[in-house]
Design a protein around this motif. Structure first.
Motif, PDB file in Angstrom:
ATOM      1  N   VAL A  30       0.827  -1.353  -0.098  1.00  5.80           N
ATOM      2  CA  VAL A  30      -0.066  -0.047  -0.066  1.00  5.80           C
ATOM      3  C   VAL A  30       0.789   1.221   0.048  1.00  5.80           C
ATOM      4  O   VAL A  30       1.857   1.362   0.857  1.00  5.80           O
ATOM      5  CB  VAL A  30      -1.006   0.117   1.288  1.00  5.80           C
ATOM      6  N   ILE A  31       0.604   2.188  -0.788  1.00  9.36           N
ATOM      7  CA  ILE A  31       1.196   3.532  -0.896  1.00  9.36           C
ATOM      8  C   ILE A  31       0.189   4.497  -0.851  1.00  9.36           C
ATOM      9  O   ILE A  31      -0.725   4.446  -1.644  1.00  9.36           O
ATOM     10  CB  ILE A  31       2.043   3.560  -2.313  1.00  9.36           C
ATOM     11  N   GLN A  32       0.263   5.450   0.151  1.00  9.86           N
ATOM     12  CA  GLN A  32      -0.801   6.476   0.226  1.00  9.86           C
ATOM     13  C   GLN A  32      -0.405   7.759   0.834  1.00  9.86           C
ATOM     14  O   GLN A  32       0.549   7.664   1.542  1.00  9.86           O
ATOM     15  CB  GLN A  32      -1.889   5.933   1.321  1.00  9.86           C
ATOM     16  N   ASP A  33      -0.983   8.849   0.403  1.00  4.35           N
ATOM     17  CA  ASP A  33      -0.645  10.062   1.109  1.00  4.35           C
ATOM     18  C   ASP A  33       0.627  10.518   1.055  1.00  4.35           C
ATOM     19  O   ASP A  33       1.377  10.938   2.018  1.00  4.35           O
ATOM     20  CB  ASP A  33      -1.105  10.061   2.181  1.00  4.35           C
ATOM     21  N   VAL A  54       0.857  12.700  -4.559  1.00  8.32           N
ATOM     22  CA  VAL A  54       0.950  13.958  -5.750  1.00  8.32           C
ATOM     23  C   VAL A  54       2.433  14.012  -5.929  1.00  8.32           C
ATOM     24  O   VAL A  54       3.384  13.924  -4.963  1.00  8.32           O
ATOM     25  CB  VAL A  54       0.531  15.138  -4.771  1.00  8.32           C
ATOM     26  N   ASN A  55       2.565  14.464  -7.181  1.00 10.02           N
ATOM     27  CA  ASN A  55       4.182  14.598  -7.668  1.00 10.02           C
ATOM     28  C   ASN A  55       5.161  13.809  -7.145  1.00 10.02           C
ATOM     29  O   ASN A  55       5.962  13.998  -6.767  1.00 10.02           O
ATOM     30  CB  ASN A  55       4.479  16.062  -7.020  1.00 10.02           C
ATOM     31  N   CYS A  56       4.782  12.532  -7.473  1.00 12.61           N
ATOM     32  CA  CYS A  56       5.643  11.408  -6.876  1.00 12.61           C
ATOM     33  C   CYS A  56       6.222  10.665  -8.246  1.00 12.61           C
ATOM     34  O   CYS A  56       5.498  10.530  -9.163  1.00 12.61           O
ATOM     35  CB  CYS A  56       5.132  10.420  -6.150  1.00 12.61           C
ATOM     36  N   GLN A  57       7.346   9.932  -8.035  1.00 12.59           N
ATOM     37  CA  GLN A  57       7.686   9.312  -8.978  1.00 12.59           C
ATOM     38  C   GLN A  57       7.967   7.902  -8.625  1.00 12.59           C
ATOM     39  O   GLN A  57       8.512   7.465  -7.373  1.00 12.59           O
ATOM     40  CB  GLN A  57       9.351   9.505  -9.598  1.00 12.59           C
ATOM     41  N   CYS A  72      -4.651  10.383  -7.591  1.00 16.65           N
ATOM     42  CA  CYS A  72      -3.441  10.748  -7.451  1.00 16.65           C
ATOM     43  C   CYS A  72      -3.308  11.788  -8.612  1.00 16.65           C
ATOM     44  O   CYS A  72      -4.221  11.857  -9.520  1.00 16.65           O
ATOM     45  CB  CYS A  72      -2.463   9.421  -8.082  1.00 16.65           C
ATOM     46  N   LYS A  73      -2.272  12.851  -8.251  1.00 16.62           N
ATOM     47  CA  LYS A  73      -1.927  13.604  -9.450  1.00 16.62           C
ATOM     48  C   LYS A  73      -0.405  13.891  -9.664  1.00 16.62           C
ATOM     49  O   LYS A  73       0.312  13.823  -8.806  1.00 16.62           O
ATOM     50  CB  LYS A  73      -3.002  14.639  -9.595  1.00 16.62           C
ATOM     51  N   ASP A  88     -10.079   8.684 -10.525  1.00 25.26           N
ATOM     52  CA  ASP A  88     -10.272  10.040 -10.238  1.00 25.26           C
ATOM     53  C   ASP A  88      -8.511  10.446 -10.198  1.00 25.26           C
ATOM     54  O   ASP A  88      -8.364  10.862  -8.984  1.00 25.26           O
ATOM     55  CB  ASP A  88     -10.738  10.063  -8.911  1.00 25.26           C
ATOM     56  N   CYS A  89      -8.003  10.286 -11.111  1.00 23.83           N
ATOM     57  CA  CYS A  89      -6.513  10.629 -11.284  1.00 23.83           C
ATOM     58  C   CYS A  89      -6.269  11.870 -12.337  1.00 23.83           C
ATOM     59  O   CYS A  89      -7.028  11.901 -13.210  1.00 23.83           O
ATOM     60  CB  CYS A  89      -5.648   9.684 -11.850  1.00 23.83           C
TER      61      CYS A  89
END
Length: 317
Positions: A30-33, A54-57, A72-73, A88-89
């Motif tokens: 799980v990857i969150q926030d 947000v803004n992750c690689q 995610c965005k 909803d990305c």
């Protein structure tokens, strides 16, 4: 006892984090926030959910089931999975290997390219996740919520460089993974998918199961792309006798005995002279191996249609 914390990245900001090969070993993750993070999962997993990042690689090694991006965005990702979903990305750029049709829903500004990546453990991780390197429908996106007159997704530029999107990890621990993003070393053959073809001539080549099927298929890809032909799509699928009649027509009887050994690997090449180029390469390089190659330019497009129509039905596309 498994501690969920070992399989979660949550609430991180401006960090580089990851898991080395062997550390996830088929668990779910799980990857969150997370915000402005670089995240690398250099292992195979069961499923992965990515929420509100947000803004992750992000690099995700082979996922046996689904990967689900939600809310995610502005993320850039490299992902290999059985199923890809995004809901909803906004503005995700994804180098993708996906065995089934990728699905987006209520998402905009999505861009896709073909997965390309290499590190020594990756081939075995694909096997452990039950994924074939030849089953990749990265460009065949299904948009559940299309808006008329708008396009919610597109393809990344053809010359997009993976490292410009997801740079190699900077942390000492993760630098131990011997990564190459060189297209020619990619574990996944790089296909054109839905991009415009440069020629209306295609050729189908089919390898039958054996000890060297993967190596042979890769060798033919190297030889053909080295001569300037384009690899459009690849597929690994099991065939029965009646499928062989449909696909190989007159020459079916010659290939039916080979089908019992396991799945076939099919390659579609495109370019002026593709049929002749493929025939001569197969004769020169694989003289002792039985390979199906389209007979003529005229029959080749029918071969391609016959095979991929059959394969898509097999895979429930």
């Amino acid at each position: 006892q498994i501690d969920p914390k070992d399989y979660t990245f949550s609430g991180l900001k401006d960090e580089t984090v990851g898991r080395l090969p062997g550390k996830v070993a088929g668990q779910q993750f799980v990857i969150q926030d997370c915000e402005s993070c670089s995240i690398y999962i250099f292992d195979h997993s069961a499923t992965i959910t990515i929420d509100e990042c947000v803004n992750c690689q992000i690099f995700l090694g082979p996922i046996k089931g689904s990967v689900f991006f939600r809310d995610c965005k502005d993320c850039k990702c490299i992902v290999a999975c059985q199923q890809f979903r995004a809901r909803d990305c906004r503005k995700l750029e994804v180098f993708l290997c996906c065995a089934t049709q990728p699905i987006i829903e209520s998402s905009t500004g999505m861009k896709f390219g073909c997965f390309q990546y290499y590190y020594p453990e990756l081939a075995l991780q694909f096997k452990d996740a039950g994924l074939s390197i030849f089953n990749n429908t990265w460009s065949n996106i299904h948009d559940f919520t299309p808006v008329s007159g708008e396009n919610n997704w597109g393809l990344l530029p053809e010359n997009a460089v993976v490292q410009d999107y997801v740079p190699l990890p900077s942390s000492e621990e993760l630098k131990a993974v011997r990564i190459s993003t060189d297209a020619t070393r990619s574990i996944i053959p790089i296909t054109r998918g839905r991009r415009q073809k440069s020629s209306d001539e295609s050729c189908l080549a089919v390898f039958f199961a054996g000890d060297y099927t993967t190596a042979n298929a890769r060798k033919l890809i190297d030889e053909m792309t080295g001569k300037g032909f384009q690899l459009i799509q690849t597929k690994e699928v099991s065939m029965k006798a009646e499928d062989a009649h449909r696909v190989f027509q007159q020459s079916a009887s010659e290939f039916i005995p080979l089908l019992e050994k396991g799945p076939v690997v099919a390659l579609e090449f495109s370019g002026d002279g593709a049929v002749e180029g493929c025939q001569s390469t197969v004769n020169d390089v694989f003289s002792g191996t039985k390979v199906f190659v389209s007979e003529s330019k005229a029959s080749a497009s029918q071969d391609v249609d016959n095979f991929y129509n059959f394969a898509d039905m097999q895979m429930g596309m």
